[in-house]
Design an enzyme around this catalytic site. Structure first.
Site, PDB file in Angstrom:
ATOM      1  N   PRO A 235      81.852 -26.966  79.373  1.00  0.00           N
ATOM      2  CA  PRO A 235      80.912 -25.846  79.463  1.00  0.00           C
ATOM      3  C   PRO A 235      81.198 -24.811  78.373  1.00  0.00           C
ATOM      4  O   PRO A 235      82.250 -24.872  77.729  1.00  0.00           O
ATOM      5  CB  PRO A 235      81.225 -25.270  80.842  1.00  0.00           C
ATOM      6  CG  PRO A 235      82.687 -25.538  81.020  1.00  0.00           C
ATOM      7  CD  PRO A 235      82.954 -26.868  80.338  1.00  0.00           C
TER       8      PRO A 235
ATOM      9  N   ASP B 161      68.042 -18.062  81.115  1.00  0.00           N
ATOM     10  CA  ASP B 161      68.990 -18.151  80.015  1.00  0.00           C
ATOM     11  C   ASP B 161      68.479 -17.288  78.858  1.00  0.00           C
ATOM     12  O   ASP B 161      67.271 -17.122  78.687  1.00  0.00           O
ATOM     13  CB  ASP B 161      69.097 -19.609  79.572  1.00  0.00           C
ATOM     14  CG  ASP B 161      70.191 -19.806  78.540  1.00  0.00           C
ATOM     15  OD1 ASP B 161      71.309 -20.135  78.947  1.00  0.00           O
ATOM     16  OD2 ASP B 161      69.923 -19.630  77.335  1.00  0.00           O
TER      17      ASP B 161
ATOM     18  N   HIS C 220      78.512 -23.197  86.471  1.00  0.00           N
ATOM     19  CA  HIS C 220      77.102 -22.817  86.435  1.00  0.00           C
ATOM     20  C   HIS C 220      76.263 -24.070  86.226  1.00  0.00           C
ATOM     21  O   HIS C 220      76.764 -25.086  85.753  1.00  0.00           O
ATOM     22  CB  HIS C 220      76.860 -21.780  85.321  1.00  0.00           C
ATOM     23  CG  HIS C 220      77.322 -22.213  83.964  1.00  0.00           C
ATOM     24  ND1 HIS C 220      78.657 -22.217  83.582  1.00  0.00           N
ATOM     25  CD2 HIS C 220      76.643 -22.690  82.895  1.00  0.00           C
ATOM     26  CE1 HIS C 220      78.768 -22.658  82.345  1.00  0.00           C
ATOM     27  NE2 HIS C 220      77.556 -22.960  81.892  1.00  0.00           N
TER      28      HIS C 220
END
Lengths: 330, 330
Positions: free
Chosen positions: B264, B198, B270
């Protein structure tokens, strides 16, 4: 039972140690005043000798210290207090500023504030046992996977054998301690509860609001004991807790995060009410269960929490973790 | 890949404004001393007029304030400093204690410390532009309750109408961008995924490990779309993601928190992999759903996430929140 990461240590500022008679506590307190008209105390910490720092957090500005007060083992927890909007004017006018750095439009200072505008919340556990000291020590944590069988074969026997005392909980329910802190009570023996501020909250601002609802019923240890028969109990706590918080703190339900812990810190069912947006220790998905989800899950499957595999973090020094390791479950 | 919450404001306490020559900064600083021999500054904040609190954190003990210094707009950031071990002896001997509560072995106090042992880090941005002020402003969030019908009538139409672009996701899946950052890939079109760090993780240490698994399948928007037919997909991501992280970072599954967000940040399914013990933004129970729980819930009820009432926090400036308000659902 225990918490998991260094940051969460504040979560568990009570252990399961047998609690001595509260009366003794009150007597000890005779030189103190708990009301607004308080007098300065004899500084019980002036002779405190630090043995070791058990843990600390630079992010949260707290520190957990083991040491001695007059030859007795003690744990002292210091945590700086949130900055209050209503004290800003006094803070700006009454403080001393020391310049550290200036670059373009940015400058940094060290501000020295009048002591009464910049207090440090201090918790003393004294006498503290080896168990307290271990409890506050920062330890690595592991995610444990507990099946229905693991609960029956490992966790439940461990809880029963330890027979953690929750005398301090009974003191609250029986008004032998902290009675003046109670925010709301529903005295019903089946679905009733006492709502009071958590120790972690200094009640100076709602930004970090944190209250605990403690059931009057004494036979529900944790989430694992809940079945659909407890839905009215949970709904009652959820509904009346929200109403009491709206009334007392003017905070609507849409600003609240209401949840149970698994594993809990103590095996007498209780519900956490914290402000949404406040990263309360222990509100992570690995330990917290929204009461609204718990209610829905029990409504659609009465045995949901009896049968489900549950996940929770467990500190390396927790006796229960050793049991899982011995059983080859970690 | 955006994070949203106010807690991260400290992350960015400088804007992207062009920074002038540092030498000029030094010149500005001629009436200050940066060494131990410093002199007390004229208190530039003594006349500070607060216009509004932009944001604050009770947990981190900081506050971001907009106001005026001598008719100029300014942003002032106050943050209490961590408690230092080397100052404890002085702190204990030199402070005043005020008793608040005593129950059994536990007592709490308010400690008033000598100002130089309890400083507040102060940052002043002056003159501040509208951009600075907006940057530091926290947007309030509210807990939204979304029933099955709310999803169909409010959320889904909003998502479809917005048609949020996830081109950057497709760029990753097609190796048109960030290909060198990929940690692991399972190329299977049905159950495959790409695992990569990330943006929030600088990959310098595993303490705050944060990776994202992005599905190759493009037609699953969120948790709401999942049914039991997706269990093999979720199990594949969970299993292979854990293996890849063990291999690359030497971190076992018992140190991982693996979850989905609802809502999300973007509507292409994801999965988040973060280190247990790291308070990753968005890992709170109000937004995160453990993948292990999601799998169990779908196994026992294929329509679990289609039919359940789901709760999530939503910022005041989010278009979806307005839709819920218009529908009288908040």
């Amino acid at each position: 039972m225990a918490d998991t990461s260094g940051k969460r240590l504040l979560d568990s500022d009570k252990t399961g140690e047998p609690a001595p008679d509260v009366k003794r506590g009150k007597t000890d307190n005779e030189n103190g005043r708990e009301d607004g008209n308080e007098s300065v105390q004899e500084n019980v910490l002036s002779g405190f000798k630090t043995s070791s720092v058990l843990s600390d957090s630079a992010r949260e500005k707290n520190i957990f210290i083991h040491g001695k007060v007059a030859d007795q083992d003690a744990v002292v927890i210091l945590e700086k207090t949130p900055i209050r909007e209503d004290s800003l004017a006094q803070l700006f006018s009454g403080s001393t500023l020391k310049l550290e750095m200036k670059n373009d439009i940015y400058s940094t200072y060290r501000l020295q504030a009048p002591p009464h505008l910049n207090e440090i919340k201090t918790t003393v556990v004294c006498p503290a046992t080896e168990k307290h000291i271990k409890k506050y020590q920062r330890k690595e944590s592991f995610l444990v996977e507990e099946t229905e069988e693991d609960y029956k074969n490992i966790t439940l026997p461990h809880i029963l054998k330890q027979s953690f005392s929750v005398q301090w909980v009974y003191n609250i329910l029986e008004k032998k301690a902290e009675a003046e802190r109670i925010v709301y009570e529903d005295p019903d023996p089946d679905v009733g509860f006492v709502l009071l501020p958590d120790f972690k909250w200094d009640q100076k601002q709602v930004d970090d609001l944190y209250l605990i609802a403690i059931l009057h019923q004494r036979d529900i240890k944790s989430l694992r004991d809940l079945t659909s028969e407890h839905v009215p109990l949970l709904q009652n706590i959820f509904q009346k807790g929200k109403e009491a918080i709206l009334q007392r703190y003017n905070l609507p339900a849409s600003k609240l995060r209401v949840y149970l812990h698994y594993q809990p810190s103590y095996y007498h069912l209780h519900v956490h009410f914290t402000k949404l947006g406040y990263d309360a220790p222990g509100c992570g998905v690995e330990r917290a269960h929204l009461i609204a989800d718990v209610i829905q899950n029990l409504q659609s499957n009465p045995q949901y929490y009896k049968t489900r595999t549950l996940y929770f973090p467990m500190r390396a020094d927790d006796g229960l973790l050793s049991k899982f390791k011995e059983a080859g479950r970690l």
